[in-house]
Design a protein around this motif. Structure first.
Motif, PDB file in Angstrom:
ATOM      1  N   ALA A  57       0.158   5.620  -0.003  1.00 34.25           N
ATOM      2  CA  ALA A  57      -1.393   5.650   0.491  1.00 34.25           C
ATOM      3  C   ALA A  57      -1.899   6.887   0.612  1.00 34.25           C
ATOM      4  O   ALA A  57      -3.192   6.991   0.685  1.00 34.25           O
ATOM      5  CB  ALA A  57      -1.325   4.630   1.567  1.00 34.25           C
ATOM      6  N   TRP A  72       0.685  -1.099  -0.041  1.00 31.22           N
ATOM      7  CA  TRP A  72      -0.077   0.099   0.050  1.00 31.22           C
ATOM      8  C   TRP A  72       0.861   1.351   0.112  1.00 31.22           C
ATOM      9  O   TRP A  72       0.621   2.234   0.660  1.00 31.22           O
ATOM     10  CB  TRP A  72      -0.953  -0.261   1.261  1.00 31.22           C
ATOM     11  CG  TRP A  72      -2.458  -0.301   0.788  1.00 31.22           C
ATOM     12  CD1 TRP A  72      -2.604  -1.461   0.124  1.00 31.22           C
ATOM     13  CD2 TRP A  72      -3.437   0.411   0.844  1.00 31.22           C
ATOM     14  NE1 TRP A  72      -3.892  -1.540   0.062  1.00 31.22           N
ATOM     15  CE2 TRP A  72      -4.671  -0.681   0.549  1.00 31.22           C
ATOM     16  CE3 TRP A  72      -3.754   1.811   1.509  1.00 31.22           C
ATOM     17  CZ2 TRP A  72      -5.835   0.148   0.518  1.00 31.22           C
ATOM     18  CZ3 TRP A  72      -5.113   2.141   1.394  1.00 31.22           C
ATOM     19  CH2 TRP A  72      -6.162   1.317   0.837  1.00 31.22           C
ATOM     20  N   ASN A  75       2.497  -7.217   4.945  1.00 31.04           N
ATOM     21  CA  ASN A  75       1.209  -6.239   4.698  1.00 31.04           C
ATOM     22  C   ASN A  75       1.798  -5.062   5.508  1.00 31.04           C
ATOM     23  O   ASN A  75       1.913  -4.982   6.581  1.00 31.04           O
ATOM     24  CB  ASN A  75      -0.037  -6.659   5.403  1.00 31.04           C
ATOM     25  CG  ASN A  75      -0.519  -7.910   4.605  1.00 31.04           C
ATOM     26  OD1 ASN A  75      -1.273  -7.831   3.579  1.00 31.04           O
ATOM     27  ND2 ASN A  75      -0.423  -9.185   5.097  1.00 31.04           N
ATOM     28  N   ASN A  84      -3.053  -1.391  10.043  1.00 31.81           N
ATOM     29  CA  ASN A  84      -4.131  -1.253   9.260  1.00 31.81           C
ATOM     30  C   ASN A  84      -5.026  -2.655   9.126  1.00 31.81           C
ATOM     31  O   ASN A  84      -4.656  -3.462  10.037  1.00 31.81           O
ATOM     32  CB  ASN A  84      -3.572  -1.243   7.864  1.00 31.81           C
ATOM     33  CG  ASN A  84      -2.479  -2.641   7.369  1.00 31.81           C
ATOM     34  OD1 ASN A  84      -2.789  -3.757   7.590  1.00 31.81           O
ATOM     35  ND2 ASN A  84      -1.374  -2.268   6.722  1.00 31.81           N
ATOM     36  N   ASP A 110      -8.853   1.061   2.763  1.00 33.39           N
ATOM     37  CA  ASP A 110      -8.449  -0.284   2.715  1.00 33.39           C
ATOM     38  C   ASP A 110      -9.662  -1.360   2.927  1.00 33.39           C
ATOM     39  O   ASP A 110      -9.647  -2.107   2.342  1.00 33.39           O
ATOM     40  CB  ASP A 110      -7.537  -0.567   3.943  1.00 33.39           C
ATOM     41  CG  ASP A 110      -6.493  -1.696   3.849  1.00 33.39           C
ATOM     42  OD1 ASP A 110      -6.725  -2.630   3.220  1.00 33.39           O
ATOM     43  OD2 ASP A 110      -5.125  -1.534   4.187  1.00 33.39           O
ATOM     44  N   TYR A 148       1.872   0.681   9.806  1.00 33.98           N
ATOM     45  CA  TYR A 148       2.046   1.577   8.805  1.00 33.98           C
ATOM     46  C   TYR A 148       3.926   2.039   9.062  1.00 33.98           C
ATOM     47  O   TYR A 148       4.368   1.799   9.776  1.00 33.98           O
ATOM     48  CB  TYR A 148       1.535   2.977   9.509  1.00 33.98           C
ATOM     49  CG  TYR A 148      -0.139   2.925   8.912  1.00 33.98           C
ATOM     50  CD1 TYR A 148      -0.299   3.885   7.902  1.00 33.98           C
ATOM     51  CD2 TYR A 148      -1.051   2.195   9.584  1.00 33.98           C
ATOM     52  CE1 TYR A 148      -1.592   4.174   7.468  1.00 33.98           C
ATOM     53  CE2 TYR A 148      -2.201   2.281   9.066  1.00 33.98           C
ATOM     54  CZ  TYR A 148      -2.601   3.222   8.074  1.00 33.98           C
ATOM     55  OH  TYR A 148      -3.896   3.594   7.587  1.00 33.98           O
ATOM     56  N   THR A 189       1.094  -0.524   5.074  1.00 28.65           N
ATOM     57  CA  THR A 189       0.556   0.930   4.476  1.00 28.65           C
ATOM     58  C   THR A 189       1.479   1.920   4.533  1.00 28.65           C
ATOM     59  O   THR A 189       2.155   2.171   5.923  1.00 28.65           O
ATOM     60  CB  THR A 189      -0.657   1.151   5.505  1.00 28.65           C
ATOM     61  OG1 THR A 189      -1.545   0.237   5.138  1.00 28.65           O
ATOM     62  CG2 THR A 189      -1.447   2.613   4.463  1.00 28.65           C
ATOM     63  N   ASP A 228      -7.270   6.148   5.426  1.00 24.96           N
ATOM     64  CA  ASP A 228      -6.425   5.055   4.630  1.00 24.96           C
ATOM     65  C   ASP A 228      -7.194   3.603   5.015  1.00 24.96           C
ATOM     66  O   ASP A 228      -7.204   2.902   4.219  1.00 24.96           O
ATOM     67  CB  ASP A 228      -4.980   5.068   4.972  1.00 24.96           C
ATOM     68  CG  ASP A 228      -4.064   6.157   4.083  1.00 24.96           C
ATOM     69  OD1 ASP A 228      -4.639   6.130   2.701  1.00 24.96           O
ATOM     70  OD2 ASP A 228      -2.872   6.226   4.348  1.00 24.96           O
ATOM     71  N   ASN A 229      -7.622   3.348   6.250  1.00 24.17           N
ATOM     72  CA  ASN A 229      -8.167   2.355   6.610  1.00 24.17           C
ATOM     73  C   ASN A 229      -9.383   2.220   6.142  1.00 24.17           C
ATOM     74  O   ASN A 229      -9.920   0.986   6.056  1.00 24.17           O
ATOM     75  CB  ASN A 229      -7.972   2.266   8.233  1.00 24.17           C
ATOM     76  CG  ASN A 229      -6.609   1.888   9.015  1.00 24.17           C
ATOM     77  OD1 ASN A 229      -5.868   1.665   8.101  1.00 24.17           O
ATOM     78  ND2 ASN A 229      -6.574   2.055  10.088  1.00 24.17           N
TER      79      ASN A 229
END
Length: 841
Positions: A453, A450, A549, A683, A515, A689, A551, A511-512
């Motif tokens: 972002a 991401w 994973n 996230n 997502d 993050y 962000t 952002d979340n």
């Protein structure tokens, strides 16, 4: 290692013809994908979303018009027109419908769109009201978040309005086993599920969607095999007929199966690259370590005498041209921030293997040679540099830099590898990192990063300190107190940090929300089939299927913030030459350039209307020039004189970018106000993050939405790009500027940092110039800088190109984390590049 420094293969005459065809006309928006997608969605209303996505992808692969462009050796295009593009209403659509009548005339990245296409899209769009990812994401956001976005504190527009992208998939896996092999893997995983498992239905539908998507890709390639055979049957040119027959054979075998030759590997690679951008509008689909996963096929063909180096180079050159065929339309505001029709397809060469051995090979050099041959913006070629990088490879890269194309970008293994390990990436995976999009490191085929972002403007929280959280009567930030009551610099700086932390949390909320919306409405089974461990976990990439994973939103404005804080600290609290209240008034008055923006716009509109009435055609660039003249001619002379003394005081102060320890350490702390708070957040995919420090080219349009700052920067002018000094303020040469930038903590900015420099061409002339240049890179990297990229072009050339664009159609420059044709950029972005400091040794 074998010596390849003298490797230089003459460009095939095919390449200029391919390029000429590619740039023959304005890019065009096409409606085929949107129409096919909408029809499929209407027919699958009752299915799970992952099934609907797979069925839609299957329909697109079966029905999207296909074409083989003249003289191509690598085939596959997602549009009928060269550099054309499809659109993606499942993410957002209103902006394009509103711009139907202006998109062809706008200053940044214009597109032709026919009346027929407008009508087709309008009909398709009727279905999508309230059903897009952007609609759902908005419903998940808090009002404070939406207010902050409306006031341009940050913008998460990348994924708010588009697909996610920003990844490298397992190209090596597709080359080895093909989509038949991945289909088999998904089928075996499905057979191992128990129908009594609580999540059986969800996982089963996902694996079925993967299988359907793999078969769709195979079917798509088979359509090209048939088309090539058809064209061969009527071809009168025996040479071209033979090429078409081989193309047909290639497409019949790949990407269904593993590649058996270098030509097949090139074709298989291209189908992966193109189809990812048919499934989703996410850009920065980055080929990654092309020289590594393609090398076995090249080496095998060379050793068996099946291919010559010259033909292998021609195939690579053809791929480089094809990468410029892919395109994407953005809304007008985003186009200003991403100007240059860029898709940020980062392809990186050199570096290390899992054990830490250098793996530079012959293809590494041939990739650089390909960029010299095509001289186009894509791919965004990068090189990995470490202590074991061969000098001849770095000299080869510098030779490309010397052409002025803005390629390659240079990345430091010695910083990036430990930065990734610090984020939980295994050492073996970190050693084999690649770069995504502009400057973002990740492990290919295992990561949903991401990246990009959001863009976070670090100057806007400073404005909130001066205004006590209000803007135009609206409460936007925190009420950190009237600046008139702040007695120490520490109190002032603490207020800034509070505003930063508040807005960072709101950005995370945005952002979340986005997502979650992508996971719910637009999971991508085809993309997920090529990222570990989606098949093993039985969930899509968008739901957390990747091994890693993250962000990664990026902050920018470090140079202006540093110089601003230093000015406030020195002039207000140490030398007491003025009060914070007086400084606030100076900023409100724009240091004497006080004409209200709305008034200047009104006058500009009236002037443009009068010119139009007189029969003159007035484009956006000319309107911008008129606005600038109106603003300048209406400076409040008395006010300007009033602030001349303040501007002189500011000018005399030390500035970031000149290797001044105290100033540079303040810059390091300024960066921490963004990077440290951000890493406290998670996230929805369970990842962390991580901060980036780069603006792409958003420093120009977002600067236009930012008021005057205490460093003397005028309102509505560009913010400094990346982590480099503000334009014109690095006066002690390139080494001093690099030393300042190296003092930032690049390890914590694991989503990437961006350092631009501009050199006069004479600085890199001769072998001595190249050696000085590579010494600068190695020196900066020894001091733990992360990234460097360069423009090598004179200011005079850029000014002439701006005045006479017809003479510079092929002038490619480095914009931010990407290169672009200079004449395709907006006037404001051209000005920003022109105004960057020109260095020399």
């Amino acid at each position: 290692m074998k010596k390849y420094g003298d490797l230089e293969i003459i460009k095939s005459p095919r390449i200029p013809k391919l390029i000429e065809h590619l740039y023959a006309k304005l890019p065009e928006i096409e409606a085929d994908r949107a129409v096919i997608l909408t029809k499929s969605y209407q027919e699958t209303e009752g299915d799970p979303i992952i099934t609907r996505r797979a069925k839609a992808f299957k329909a697109i692969c079966e029905e999207l018009p296909i074409t083989i462009r003249p003289d191509e050796l690598i085939v596959g295009s997602n549009s009928k027109a060269p550099r054309g593009c499809q659109v993606f209403p499942e993410y957002s659509y209103e902006w394009l419908e509103q711009e139907f009548d202006t998109v062809a005339a706008r200053s940044a990245d214009p597109f032709y769109i026919s009346e027929e296409t407008k009508n087709q899209l309008h009909e398709a769009y009727l279905y999508w009201k309230g059903k897009t990812t952007s609609d759902l994401a908005t419903s998940y956001m808090e009002q404070e978040t939406l207010t902050a976005m409306e006031h341009y504190i940050f913008t998460p527009g990348n994924y708010f309005y588009n697909g996610i992208g920003h990844l490298t998939v397992q190209y090596d896996k597709v080359l080895k086993i093909g989509y038949s092999g991945i289909h088999k893997e998904a089928k075996e995983a499905l057979s191992k599920l128990k129908i009594s498992d609580g999540d059986y239905g969800k996982r089963a539908r996902f694996l079925e969607a993967v299988m359907m998507s793999c078969q769709a890709a195979i079917n798509y390639a088979n359509r090209y095999a048939k088309l090539a055979l058809s064209e061969a049957s009527t071809c009168q040119d025996n040479v071209r007929k033979k090429e078409l027959l081989q193309i047909a054979q290639n497409c019949a075998n790949v990407p269904a199966n593993g590649a058996t030759s270098f030509w097949e590997a090139c074709q298989s690679f291209w189908f992966v690259q193109m189809l990812l951008q048919v499934e989703s509008s996410g850009h920065s689909i980055s080929p990654g370590r092309f020289d590594q996963y393609m090398y076995p096929y090249y080496l095998d063909d060379i050793e068996k005498g099946k291919i010559t180096r010259e033909f292998a180079q021609e195939l690579i050159d053809c791929i480089w041209v094809k990468l410029n065929d892919l395109n994407k339309v953005r809304d007008a505001a985003s186009a200003e921030g991403f100007a240059g029709y860029s898709l940020f397809q980062n392809l990186i060469t050199g570096g290390q293997d899992e054990e830490g051995n250098d793996v530079t090979n012959e293809l590494s050099f041939m990739c650089i040679e390909a960029s010299m041959h095509v001289m186009l913006p894509a791919p965004s070629l990068s090189v990995r540099v470490w202590n074991g990088t061969p000098d001849e490879f770095l000299i080869k890269a510098a030779t490309l830099t010397r052409t002025g194309i803005g390629l390659p970008a240079y990345y430091n293994d010695e910083v990036i590898i430990p930065a990734l390990v610090n984020r939980g990436v295994s050492l073996k995976d970190a050693r084999t990192y690649d770069i995504i999009g502009c400057v973002e490191p990740q492990k290919a085929g295992k990561t949903d990063g991401w990246h990009d972002a959001a863009f976070f403007n670090m100057l806007r929280p400073l404005e909130m300190v001066f205004s006590n959280g209000y803007e135009n009567g609206v409460k936007v930030g925190l009420q950190t107190g009237d600046v008139a009551g702040m007695k120490t610099f520490e109190e002032f700086y603490a207020a800034y940090k509070k505003q930063m932390e508040y807005f960072i949390e709101l950005m995370v909320n945005a952002d979340n929300a986005i997502d979650l919306a992508h996971a719910k409405r637009c999971p991508l089974p085809f993309q997920s089939s090529m990222v570990e461990d989606c098949i093993g976990r039985g969930i899509s990439l968008q739901e957390g299927g990747a091994v890693y994973n993250f962000t990664g939103p990026q902050g920018f404005g470090i140079a202006n913030m540093t110089d601003s804080l230093w000015a406030v600290k020195t002039l207000v609290f140490e030398e007491k030459k003025l009060t914070l209240l007086e400084y606030k008034k100076a900023l409100e008055d724009n240091f004497g350039h006080k004409m209200p923006i709305e008034k200047a716009k009104l006058i500009t509109t009236r002037v443009a209307e009068e010119l139009a009435k007189a029969g003159h055609q007035v484009n956006e660039a000319q309107i911008a020039d008129i606005y600038n003249m109106v603003s300048m001619e209406n400076e409040l002379e008395a006010g300007q004189k009033k602030y001349n003394q303040l501007l002189e005081w500011i000018e005399e102060l030390p500035k970031y970018g000149n290797d001044i320890e105290e100033v540079d350490l303040l810059a390091r702390d300024v960066a921490y106000t963004y990077t440290k708070p951000l890493e406290n957040y998670k996230n929805p995919r369970g990842g962390q993050y991580q901060a980036g420090l780069y603006p792409v080219s958003a420093n120009v349009p977002l600067g236009a939405q930012t008021g005057a700052t205490p460093d003397g920067r005028l309102a509505n002018t560009p913010i400094a790009d990346g982590v480099g000094p503000a334009s014109g303020r690095d006066v002690k040469g390139p080494t001093a500027a690099a030393n300042s930038v190296a003092k930032l903590d690049h390890f914590i900015a694991s989503n990437g940092t961006l350092f631009n420099q501009k050199f006069h061409p004479s600085a890199l002339s001769g072998m001595r110039g190249l050696q000085n240049f590579t010494a600068l890179i190695r020196g900066f990297f020894d001091e733990k800088g992360m990234h460097m990229q360069f423009n090598v072009v004179s200011k005079e050339t850029l000014l002439d190109a701006q005045a006479h664009p017809q003479n510079y159609k092929n002038l490619v420059v480095r914009v931010a984390g990407y290169s672009a044709l200079f004449t395709t950029l907006s006037r404001s972005l051209q000005d920003d590049i022109i105004n960057r400091t020109t260095q020399g040794f």
